[in-house]
Scaffold this active site. Sequence first.
Site, mmCIF file in Angstrom:
data_model
loop_
_atom_site.group_PDB
_atom_site.id
_atom_site.type_symbol
_atom_site.label_atom_id
_atom_site.label_comp_id
_atom_site.label_asym_id
_atom_site.label_seq_id
_atom_site.Cartn_x
_atom_site.Cartn_y
_atom_site.Cartn_z
ATOM 1 N N ASP A 35 0.860 -1.185 0.000
ATOM 2 C CA ASP A 35 0.000 0.000 0.000
ATOM 3 C C ASP A 35 0.896 1.233 0.000
ATOM 4 O O ASP A 35 1.640 1.465 0.955
ATOM 5 C CB ASP A 35 -0.922 -0.011 1.219
ATOM 6 C CG ASP A 35 -2.000 1.053 1.147
ATOM 7 O OD1 ASP A 35 -2.554 1.256 0.054
ATOM 8 O OD2 ASP A 35 -2.302 1.680 2.190
ATOM 9 N N ASP A 113 -1.706 12.380 -2.463
ATOM 10 C CA ASP A 113 -1.729 13.841 -2.410
ATOM 11 C C ASP A 113 -2.028 14.397 -3.798
ATOM 12 O O ASP A 113 -1.348 14.043 -4.771
ATOM 13 C CB ASP A 113 -0.390 14.378 -1.920
ATOM 14 C CG ASP A 113 -0.180 14.124 -0.431
ATOM 15 O OD1 ASP A 113 -1.178 13.854 0.268
ATOM 16 O OD2 ASP A 113 0.971 14.206 0.034
ATOM 17 N N LYS A 117 -1.967 22.502 -7.957
ATOM 18 C CA LYS A 117 -1.340 23.486 -8.840
ATOM 19 C C LYS A 117 -0.572 22.783 -9.958
ATOM 20 O O LYS A 117 0.139 21.808 -9.723
ATOM 21 C CB LYS A 117 -0.411 24.392 -8.041
ATOM 22 C CG LYS A 117 -1.141 25.277 -7.033
ATOM 23 C CD LYS A 117 -0.176 26.172 -6.274
ATOM 24 C CE LYS A 117 -0.927 27.046 -5.280
ATOM 25 N NZ LYS A 117 -0.008 27.922 -4.500
ATOM 26 N N ASP A 149 -10.626 10.904 -4.152
ATOM 27 C CA ASP A 149 -11.831 11.727 -4.107
ATOM 28 C C ASP A 149 -11.655 13.004 -4.936
ATOM 29 O O ASP A 149 -12.461 13.927 -4.839
ATOM 30 C CB ASP A 149 -12.221 12.062 -2.667
ATOM 31 C CG ASP A 149 -11.089 12.702 -1.880
ATOM 32 O OD1 ASP A 149 -9.960 12.771 -2.403
ATOM 33 O OD2 ASP A 149 -11.319 13.135 -0.732
#
Length: 213
Positions: A35, A113, A117, A149
């Site tokens: 993971d 993450d 930008k 998400d």
Amino acid sequence: MRQHVNPLSHFFQLHNELPRPEDLFESIDLPIHLDIGCARGKFLIDMAADNAQWNFLGVEIREPLVFAAEKERIELGLTNLRFFFCNANISLEKWFLSLENGQLKRVSIQFPDPWFKKRHRKRRVLNQSFLFLLAQSLDIGSELFIQSDVISVMDEMTEIIELSHFFDRHSKYSESNLNANPFKFCTEREKYAIHQGVKVYRQLYFRNSTGIL
């Protein structure tokens, strides 16, 4: 809230060597689930406690989360689970070379993450080079599970994977995005997203027979 660290900073470019599988787990003949970006590790802790016939390895770039996860693992006595602090794009390549053929059976990348930008997108964990390493390390039929998400992150990961031609969507989950997690347990981020009513995008792939030149 996500706590970002810059994986391209000098500190995170240093190689942290991971132990070989035989130095990680009591039973080295079990398949490994890796993971990447495991955060606090609750997903893997639940998976390891429920699946004694698998070994689990979580890697995470935020060191305090690794300390907390490893502390809980030790307290629970889970010998089929380990957590390590590293930058996956730097440290996993050598570890992949230490694996026996067929040892790595599943890789998951969950809620990486997003680095919204445009100038920061090169910091995202999944890129063409890293996917190539995964394709080299996974045998035919091994699984690659992704979820996010953030639709732009999911679209980019999906594009990288599918343009590589090394992975096919799992026939059982062949729709554009999975409506439900195929695993029994969720990450902390997934639980938070569901609680907040945020849509989660998922896809499960398997390594096909396309060879690597």
